[in-house]
Scaffold this motif. Structure first.
Motif, PDB file in Angstrom:
ATOM      1  N   UNK A  12     -15.733 -48.566 -15.502  1.00 23.97           N
ATOM      2  CA  UNK A  12     -14.865 -48.862 -14.364  1.00 23.97           C
ATOM      3  C   UNK A  12     -15.123 -50.301 -13.920  1.00 23.97           C
ATOM      4  N   UNK A  13     -14.111 -51.003 -13.407  1.00 23.78           N
ATOM      5  CA  UNK A  13     -14.321 -52.391 -12.976  1.00 23.78           C
ATOM      6  C   UNK A  13     -15.357 -52.475 -11.851  1.00 23.78           C
ATOM      7  N   UNK A  14     -16.181 -53.521 -11.874  1.00 23.81           N
ATOM      8  CA  UNK A  14     -17.136 -53.716 -10.779  1.00 23.81           C
ATOM      9  C   UNK A  14     -16.372 -54.181  -9.540  1.00 23.81           C
ATOM     10  N   UNK A  15     -16.960 -53.939  -8.366  1.00 22.58           N
ATOM     11  CA  UNK A  15     -16.269 -54.219  -7.106  1.00 22.58           C
ATOM     12  C   UNK A  15     -16.768 -55.504  -6.445  1.00 22.58           C
ATOM     13  N   UNK A  16     -17.357 -56.389  -7.241  1.00 22.50           N
ATOM     14  CA  UNK A  16     -17.904 -57.634  -6.697  1.00 22.50           C
ATOM     15  C   UNK A  16     -17.790 -58.706  -7.768  1.00 22.50           C
ATOM     16  N   UNK A 133     -26.458 -56.267 -25.856  1.00 22.96           N
ATOM     17  CA  UNK A 133     -25.813 -55.718 -24.677  1.00 22.96           C
ATOM     18  C   UNK A 133     -26.556 -56.233 -23.446  1.00 22.96           C
ATOM     19  N   UNK A 134     -25.901 -56.192 -22.300  1.00 21.04           N
ATOM     20  CA  UNK A 134     -26.512 -56.665 -21.064  1.00 21.04           C
ATOM     21  C   UNK A 134     -26.108 -55.724 -19.937  1.00 21.04           C
ATOM     22  N   UNK A 135     -26.972 -55.647 -18.936  1.00 15.72           N
ATOM     23  CA  UNK A 135     -26.801 -54.666 -17.873  1.00 15.72           C
ATOM     24  C   UNK A 135     -27.220 -55.261 -16.535  1.00 15.72           C
ATOM     25  N   UNK A 136     -26.746 -54.649 -15.457  1.00 15.16           N
ATOM     26  CA  UNK A 136     -27.175 -55.026 -14.114  1.00 15.16           C
ATOM     27  C   UNK A 136     -27.273 -53.756 -13.274  1.00 15.16           C
ATOM     28  N   UNK A 137     -28.280 -53.702 -12.420  1.00 15.96           N
ATOM     29  CA  UNK A 137     -28.496 -52.529 -11.578  1.00 15.96           C
ATOM     30  C   UNK A 137     -28.791 -52.996 -10.152  1.00 15.96           C
ATOM     31  N   UNK A 138     -28.211 -52.302  -9.182  1.00 15.67           N
ATOM     32  CA  UNK A 138     -28.558 -52.533  -7.779  1.00 15.67           C
ATOM     33  C   UNK A 138     -28.199 -51.288  -6.986  1.00 15.67           C
ATOM     34  N   UNK A 139     -28.650 -51.263  -5.737  1.00 18.26           N
ATOM     35  CA  UNK A 139     -28.364 -50.132  -4.860  1.00 18.26           C
ATOM     36  C   UNK A 139     -29.477 -49.087  -4.897  1.00 18.26           C
ATOM     37  N   UNK A 140     -29.454 -48.215  -3.897  1.00 19.31           N
ATOM     38  CA  UNK A 140     -30.497 -47.199  -3.755  1.00 19.31           C
ATOM     39  C   UNK A 140     -29.887 -45.807  -3.664  1.00 19.31           C
ATOM     40  N   UNK A 141     -30.651 -44.826  -4.123  1.00 21.20           N
ATOM     41  CA  UNK A 141     -30.253 -43.422  -3.990  1.00 21.20           C
ATOM     42  C   UNK A 141     -28.905 -43.138  -4.623  1.00 21.20           C
ATOM     43  N   UNK A 142     -28.045 -42.440  -3.893  1.00 21.16           N
ATOM     44  CA  UNK A 142     -26.728 -42.072  -4.436  1.00 21.16           C
ATOM     45  C   UNK A 142     -25.826 -43.295  -4.583  1.00 21.16           C
ATOM     46  N   UNK A 143     -26.202 -44.417  -3.947  1.00 24.45           N
ATOM     47  CA  UNK A 143     -25.400 -45.639  -4.044  1.00 24.45           C
ATOM     48  C   UNK A 143     -25.883 -46.578  -5.152  1.00 24.45           C
ATOM     49  N   UNK A 144     -26.767 -46.080  -6.015  1.00 26.74           N
ATOM     50  CA  UNK A 144     -27.258 -46.909  -7.122  1.00 26.74           C
ATOM     51  C   UNK A 144     -26.118 -47.164  -8.104  1.00 26.74           C
ATOM     52  N   UNK A 145     -25.947 -48.427  -8.486  1.00 22.35           N
ATOM     53  CA  UNK A 145     -24.851 -48.852  -9.364  1.00 22.35           C
ATOM     54  C   UNK A 145     -25.445 -49.379 -10.666  1.00 22.35           C
ATOM     55  N   UNK A 146     -24.914 -48.877 -11.783  1.00 22.03           N
ATOM     56  CA  UNK A 146     -25.345 -49.307 -13.122  1.00 22.03           C
ATOM     57  C   UNK A 146     -24.153 -49.964 -13.817  1.00 22.03           C
ATOM     58  N   UNK A 147     -24.348 -51.215 -14.248  1.00 17.00           N
ATOM     59  CA  UNK A 147     -23.257 -51.974 -14.857  1.00 17.00           C
ATOM     60  C   UNK A 147     -23.630 -52.370 -16.282  1.00 17.00           C
ATOM     61  N   UNK A 148     -22.604 -52.506 -17.135  1.00 15.63           N
ATOM     62  CA  UNK A 148     -22.850 -52.822 -18.551  1.00 15.63           C
ATOM     63  C   UNK A 148     -21.828 -53.824 -19.054  1.00 15.63           C
ATOM     64  N   UNK A 149     -22.306 -54.769 -19.852  1.00 14.07           N
ATOM     65  CA  UNK A 149     -21.399 -55.688 -20.545  1.00 14.07           C
ATOM     66  C   UNK A 149     -20.497 -54.907 -21.498  1.00 14.07           C
ATOM     67  N   UNK A 150     -21.112 -54.040 -22.291  1.00 12.02           N
ATOM     68  CA  UNK A 150     -20.367 -53.176 -23.215  1.00 12.02           C
ATOM     69  C   UNK A 150     -20.604 -51.726 -22.793  1.00 12.02           C
ATOM     70  N   UNK A 151     -19.719 -51.185 -21.953  1.00 11.23           N
ATOM     71  CA  UNK A 151     -19.934 -49.849 -21.391  1.00 11.23           C
ATOM     72  C   UNK A 151     -19.585 -48.743 -22.374  1.00 11.23           C
ATOM     73  N   UNK A 152     -19.927 -47.525 -21.998  1.00 13.52           N
ATOM     74  CA  UNK A 152     -19.474 -46.341 -22.732  1.00 13.52           C
ATOM     75  C   UNK A 152     -17.999 -46.129 -22.365  1.00 13.52           C
ATOM     76  N   UNK A 153     -17.089 -46.059 -23.333  1.00 11.15           N
ATOM     77  CA  UNK A 153     -15.670 -45.845 -22.997  1.00 11.15           C
ATOM     78  C   UNK A 153     -15.480 -44.548 -22.205  1.00 11.15           C
ATOM     79  N   UNK A 154     -14.576 -44.592 -21.223  1.00  9.47           N
ATOM     80  CA  UNK A 154     -14.386 -43.430 -20.337  1.00  9.47           C
ATOM     81  C   UNK A 154     -14.078 -42.157 -21.113  1.00  9.47           C
ATOM     82  N   UNK A 155     -13.301 -42.295 -22.196  1.00  8.92           N
ATOM     83  CA  UNK A 155     -12.915 -41.088 -22.940  1.00  8.92           C
ATOM     84  C   UNK A 155     -14.082 -40.470 -23.711  1.00  8.92           C
TER      85      UNK A 155
END
Length: 199
Positions: A12-16, A133-155
């Motif tokens: 999913x697109x990042x929100x920042x 591949x590259x990744x970014x993580x931030x946030x705590x608890x249920x708001x933890x966000x995991x981001x990927x340069x090459x993500x797993x396709x939604x399907x």
């Protein structure tokens, strides 16, 4: 060479503003630069800046993975906006053979952004590195966000699936020669020659 992390791990697109990673060739290795939003969530790890910190993946972090997909040997580099870092050599998926290797990591923060710069020495790169591949993580608890340069396709997401940055099958082609020049030869690494699994 520049990469932007524009999606979450499940595509999913990042929100920042996206995390940007740049690589520049140097004689001694590759200079890696990170430019990223600073969330300050979670707070800083309980260790001094400029030192390796095991478990850094539980904090705010940007990660780069360099893989040989034939041997499944890979370099994992984690950089934190508070100045801590972590370098792992892995031989097989999640199988660490060296950890907490040293780096000289420079980091600066201005308002809601942070920048980091580090030289990754050739000895840290597995022979025959060809995927990335590259990744970014931030946030705590249920708001933890995991981001990927090459993500797993939604399907391809399975019900109940969790983020896993060691899904090597989703890494994409990466050529050190495209950075260094076609005549360049990767230096032999004594570190990898002596790599023994420790978990």
């Amino acid at each position: 060479m520049e990469f932007k992390i524009q999606h979450t791990w499940n595509d999913f697109p990042v929100s920042h503003e996206p995390v940007v990673i740049r690589f520049t060739p140097e004689n001694a290795g590759i200079q890696m630069e990170v430019s990223a939003p600073f969330f300050n969530d979670p707070p800083a790890p309980p260790s001094e800046p400029g030192k390796p910190f095991n478990g850094l993946w539980d904090y705010e972090v940007v990660e780069a993975f360099f893989l040989n997909d034939q041997t499944e040997q890979y370099l994992e580099v984690e950089l934190c906006p508070h100045g801590q870092y972590l370098v792992l050599l892995l031989s097989g998926r999640r199988k660490v053979c060296k950890q907490e290797l040293p780096l000289v990591f420079e980091v600066s923060r201005t308002g809601a952004k942070w920048n980091g710069r580090v030289l990754l020495p050739w000895s840290y790169f597995t022979p025959g590195t060809n995927k990335f591949n590259a990744f970014a993580i931030h946030g705590s608890g249920v708001d933890r966000i995991y981001e990927a340069l090459y993500p797993v396709p939604q399907q391809e997401i399975q019900k109940g699936q969790k983020p896993d940055f060691h899904r090597l099958e989703y890494f994409k082609s990466f050529s050190l020669k495209s950075l260094m020049g076609e005549d360049w030869k990767q230096p032999v690494s004594e570190l990898w020659a002596s790599c023994k699994q420790i978990n």
